[in-house]
Every structure is written in C-alpha cells, then in structure tokens.
Scaffold this motif. Structure first.
Motif, mmCIF file in Angstrom:
data_model
loop_
_atom_site.group_PDB
_atom_site.id
_atom_site.type_symbol
_atom_site.label_atom_id
_atom_site.label_comp_id
_atom_site.label_asym_id
_atom_site.label_seq_id
_atom_site.Cartn_x
_atom_site.Cartn_y
_atom_site.Cartn_z
ATOM 1 N N SER A 1 0.821 -1.205 0.000
ATOM 2 C CA SER A 1 0.000 0.000 0.000
ATOM 3 C C SER A 1 0.858 1.260 0.000
ATOM 4 C CB SER A 1 -0.897 -0.017 1.239
ATOM 5 O OG SER A 1 -1.746 1.095 1.241
ATOM 6 N N PHE A 2 0.427 2.251 -0.781
ATOM 7 C CA PHE A 2 1.076 3.550 -0.853
ATOM 8 C C PHE A 2 0.055 4.606 -0.433
ATOM 9 C CE2 PHE A 2 3.161 0.864 -3.925
ATOM 10 C CZ PHE A 2 4.504 1.166 -3.796
ATOM 11 N N GLU A 3 0.510 5.634 0.248
ATOM 12 C CA GLU A 3 -0.381 6.731 0.642
ATOM 13 C C GLU A 3 -0.782 7.572 -0.566
ATOM 14 O OE1 GLU A 3 -1.723 7.651 3.613
ATOM 15 O OE2 GLU A 3 -0.871 5.900 4.606
ATOM 16 N N ASN A 4 0.134 7.758 -1.499
ATOM 17 C CA ASN A 4 -0.076 8.647 -2.626
ATOM 18 C C ASN A 4 -0.139 7.836 -3.924
ATOM 19 O OD1 ASN A 4 0.241 10.505 -4.716
ATOM 20 N ND2 ASN A 4 1.643 11.791 -3.527
ATOM 21 N N PRO A 5 -1.195 7.984 -4.727
ATOM 22 C CA PRO A 5 -1.295 7.198 -5.953
ATOM 23 C C PRO A 5 -0.135 7.419 -6.922
ATOM 24 C CG PRO A 5 -3.128 8.749 -5.797
ATOM 25 C CD PRO A 5 -2.336 8.873 -4.546
ATOM 26 N N SER A 6 0.462 8.602 -6.933
ATOM 27 C CA SER A 6 1.570 8.842 -7.859
ATOM 28 C C SER A 6 2.801 8.018 -7.486
ATOM 29 C CB SER A 6 1.913 10.330 -7.939
ATOM 30 O OG SER A 6 2.331 10.801 -6.679
ATOM 31 N N ASP A 7 2.931 7.632 -6.201
ATOM 32 C CA ASP A 7 4.051 6.785 -5.790
ATOM 33 C C ASP A 7 3.977 5.409 -6.446
ATOM 34 O OD1 ASP A 7 5.003 8.818 -4.191
ATOM 35 O OD2 ASP A 7 4.189 7.977 -2.340
ATOM 36 N N ILE A 8 2.772 4.922 -6.675
ATOM 37 C CA ILE A 8 2.613 3.624 -7.343
ATOM 38 C C ILE A 8 3.266 3.685 -8.720
ATOM 39 C CG2 ILE A 8 0.966 2.001 -8.363
ATOM 40 C CD1 ILE A 8 -0.994 2.739 -6.145
ATOM 41 N N MET A 9 3.054 4.788 -9.427
ATOM 42 C CA MET A 9 3.578 4.906 -10.784
ATOM 43 C C MET A 9 5.098 5.033 -10.806
ATOM 44 S SD MET A 9 0.885 4.270 -12.222
ATOM 45 C CE MET A 9 1.606 4.167 -13.831
ATOM 46 N N LEU A 10 5.690 5.502 -9.705
ATOM 47 C CA LEU A 10 7.149 5.535 -9.636
ATOM 48 C C LEU A 10 7.714 4.115 -9.593
ATOM 49 C CD1 LEU A 10 7.708 8.394 -7.035
ATOM 50 C CD2 LEU A 10 8.041 8.495 -9.507
ATOM 51 N N ILE A 11 7.002 3.215 -8.956
ATOM 52 C CA ILE A 11 7.435 1.826 -8.830
ATOM 53 C C ILE A 11 6.981 1.007 -10.029
ATOM 54 C CG2 ILE A 11 7.342 -0.244 -7.382
ATOM 55 C CD1 ILE A 11 8.677 2.342 -6.130
ATOM 56 N N LEU A 12 5.733 1.162 -10.416
ATOM 57 C CA LEU A 12 5.152 0.329 -11.469
ATOM 58 C C LEU A 12 5.042 1.101 -12.783
ATOM 59 C CD1 LEU A 12 2.457 -1.526 -9.379
ATOM 60 C CD2 LEU A 12 4.620 -2.421 -10.227
ATOM 61 N N SER A 13 6.176 1.318 -13.410
ATOM 62 C CA SER A 13 6.192 1.961 -14.722
ATOM 63 C C SER A 13 5.637 0.973 -15.753
ATOM 64 C CB SER A 13 7.624 2.335 -15.090
ATOM 65 O OG SER A 13 8.387 1.157 -15.299
ATOM 66 N N PRO A 14 5.277 1.459 -16.932
ATOM 67 C CA PRO A 14 4.802 0.532 -17.973
ATOM 68 C C PRO A 14 5.802 -0.597 -18.263
ATOM 69 C CG PRO A 14 4.292 2.777 -18.603
ATOM 70 C CD PRO A 14 5.139 2.856 -17.354
ATOM 71 N N GLN A 15 7.110 -0.287 -18.257
ATOM 72 C CA GLN A 15 8.116 -1.323 -18.514
ATOM 73 C C GLN A 15 8.154 -2.363 -17.398
ATOM 74 O OE1 GLN A 15 9.485 -1.896 -21.237
ATOM 75 N NE2 GLN A 15 9.351 0.017 -22.351
ATOM 76 N N ARG A 16 8.019 -1.923 -16.146
ATOM 77 C CA ARG A 16 8.044 -2.873 -15.019
ATOM 78 C C ARG A 16 6.786 -3.730 -15.002
ATOM 79 N NH1 ARG A 16 10.076 1.876 -11.879
ATOM 80 N NH2 ARG A 16 12.291 1.828 -12.325
ATOM 81 N N ILE A 17 5.673 -3.161 -15.396
ATOM 82 C CA ILE A 17 4.442 -3.958 -15.494
ATOM 83 C C ILE A 17 4.619 -5.038 -16.561
ATOM 84 C CG2 ILE A 17 2.001 -3.883 -16.177
ATOM 85 C CD1 ILE A 17 1.882 -1.137 -14.718
ATOM 86 N N ARG A 18 5.286 -4.695 -17.659
ATOM 87 C CA ARG A 18 5.575 -5.705 -18.690
ATOM 88 C C ARG A 18 6.469 -6.818 -18.134
ATOM 89 N NH1 ARG A 18 8.416 -3.715 -23.309
ATOM 90 N NH2 ARG A 18 7.903 -5.701 -24.240
ATOM 91 N N VAL A 19 7.448 -6.456 -17.277
ATOM 92 C CA VAL A 19 8.310 -7.469 -16.650
ATOM 93 C C VAL A 19 7.457 -8.407 -15.796
ATOM 94 C CG1 VAL A 19 10.140 -7.846 -14.932
ATOM 95 C CG2 VAL A 19 10.432 -6.086 -16.692
ATOM 96 N N LEU A 20 6.548 -7.834 -14.981
ATOM 97 C CA LEU A 20 5.652 -8.666 -14.160
ATOM 98 C C LEU A 20 4.805 -9.589 -15.026
ATOM 99 C CD1 LEU A 20 4.287 -6.172 -11.482
ATOM 100 C CD2 LEU A 20 5.761 -8.155 -11.075
ATOM 101 N N ASP B 1 17.279 -4.265 -22.941
ATOM 102 C CA ASP B 1 18.628 -4.487 -22.455
ATOM 103 C C ASP B 1 18.586 -5.294 -21.149
ATOM 104 O OD1 ASP B 1 21.582 -3.724 -22.373
ATOM 105 O OD2 ASP B 1 20.858 -2.951 -20.447
ATOM 106 N N THR B 2 19.460 -6.281 -21.029
ATOM 107 C CA THR B 2 19.481 -7.152 -19.849
ATOM 108 C C THR B 2 19.737 -6.353 -18.575
ATOM 109 O OG1 THR B 2 20.248 -9.005 -21.186
ATOM 110 C CG2 THR B 2 20.552 -9.196 -18.819
ATOM 111 N N ARG B 3 20.640 -5.370 -18.615
ATOM 112 C CA ARG B 3 20.923 -4.579 -17.410
ATOM 113 C C ARG B 3 19.698 -3.773 -16.974
ATOM 114 N NH1 ARG B 3 25.434 -1.804 -19.743
ATOM 115 N NH2 ARG B 3 26.017 -3.532 -21.030
ATOM 116 N N ALA B 4 18.964 -3.229 -17.908
ATOM 117 C CA ALA B 4 17.761 -2.454 -17.564
ATOM 118 C C ALA B 4 16.702 -3.367 -16.945
ATOM 119 C CB ALA B 4 17.206 -1.761 -18.808
ATOM 120 N N VAL B 5 16.508 -4.541 -17.515
ATOM 121 C CA VAL B 5 15.537 -5.493 -16.962
ATOM 122 C C VAL B 5 15.995 -5.945 -15.577
ATOM 123 C CG1 VAL B 5 14.508 -7.793 -17.241
ATOM 124 C CG2 VAL B 5 14.663 -6.232 -19.195
ATOM 125 N N SER B 6 17.279 -6.152 -15.402
ATOM 126 C CA SER B 6 17.820 -6.557 -14.105
ATOM 127 C C SER B 6 17.535 -5.500 -13.043
ATOM 128 C CB SER B 6 19.319 -6.816 -14.218
ATOM 129 O OG SER B 6 19.819 -7.337 -13.019
#
Length: 132
Positions: A45-64, A86-91
């Motif tokens: 849980s995050f207090e601020n909805p914009s904090d979620i987007m800092l963690i769950l970018s479109p690229q990270r959602i694709r990784v999930l 790039d492997t380093r970016a995904v890592s």
C-alpha cells in the motif's frame, strides 16, 4: 524454495494507506471468527497514488506480466530477450520489483558461464488499485 504459483496468491498494490490496512485487517478477523478460509494475498500500500507509478512503470508492469506468463522460473536474460530490452535495464527493474515483494530471484549455476539470475513471479494475479 518459496511459494509455488499453484497456491494462487494474489498481490494487490494499492494506495489506500492505513485506513485500507485496518479495513482489511478487520475483514480478515471477521472471516477468521466465522471460520472462513482466507485466500493467500499480499498487499503493498502507498499513501499517494503517484508513488505507485514511480514503482510500477509501464516497462516494469511488462516485466511482471512476462514473468507471470512463464509459470515458473526464468532467467533475467530470457526476460530481457522476450521483452526486447537491455538485460541490465531489466535486471534493475527486477531488483526494484523484488524489493517490493512482487518478484523473487535466486541464482543458479549456468554451466560454462558462471551463475545466472532466475526470476519468479510471487503471485498468480496482480491487482493494481489507485484511488484519487
């Protein structure tokens, strides 16, 4: 080895803060009092909805999504090639998602090449909830 995907754990990422936490705790206590079975679930849980987007970018959602589709363990290099990134970016994305408990990793021997990092989804389903 940790949770198996067959346990059908649901991961919820929300911004309902303390109010949501206590509401979920009351609901779980009510179910336990009634003898009902609880579905395995983890909530971040995050207090601020914009904090979620800092963690769950479109690229990270694709990784999930990609890790979840694999239905088991997959190497970071396989994730990267499947995502055409790039492997380093995904890592780096995997590290951040692991810090929040959305993925887990381990290392295994990679014959002739040292070790490789293996990624597993922590949940069968991820639910993202933002209330503004």
């Amino acid at each position: 080895m940790g949770m198996e995907m067959s346990k059908k754990v649901k991961a919820r990422v929300t911004n309902d803060g303390l109010k949501g936490f206590f509401g979920r705790a009351r609901e779980h206590a009510r179910k336990l009092d009634l003898g009902e079975k609880l579905v395995p679930e983890m909530t971040i849980s995050f207090e601020n909805p914009s904090d979620i987007m800092l963690i769950l970018s479109p690229q990270r959602i694709r990784v999930l999504e990609f890790a979840k589709k694999k239905r088991g363990a997959t190497a970071v290099s396989t994730l990267a090639s499947g995502l055409k990134r790039d492997t380093r970016a995904v890592s780096r994305d995997v590290e951040l998602l692991e810090q929040f408990g959305l993925l887990r990793t381990r290392y295994e021997a990679n014959p002739g090449h040292g070790r490789r990092r293996i990624v597993e989804a922590c949940a069968e389903r991820y639910q993202l909830i933002a209330t503004v």
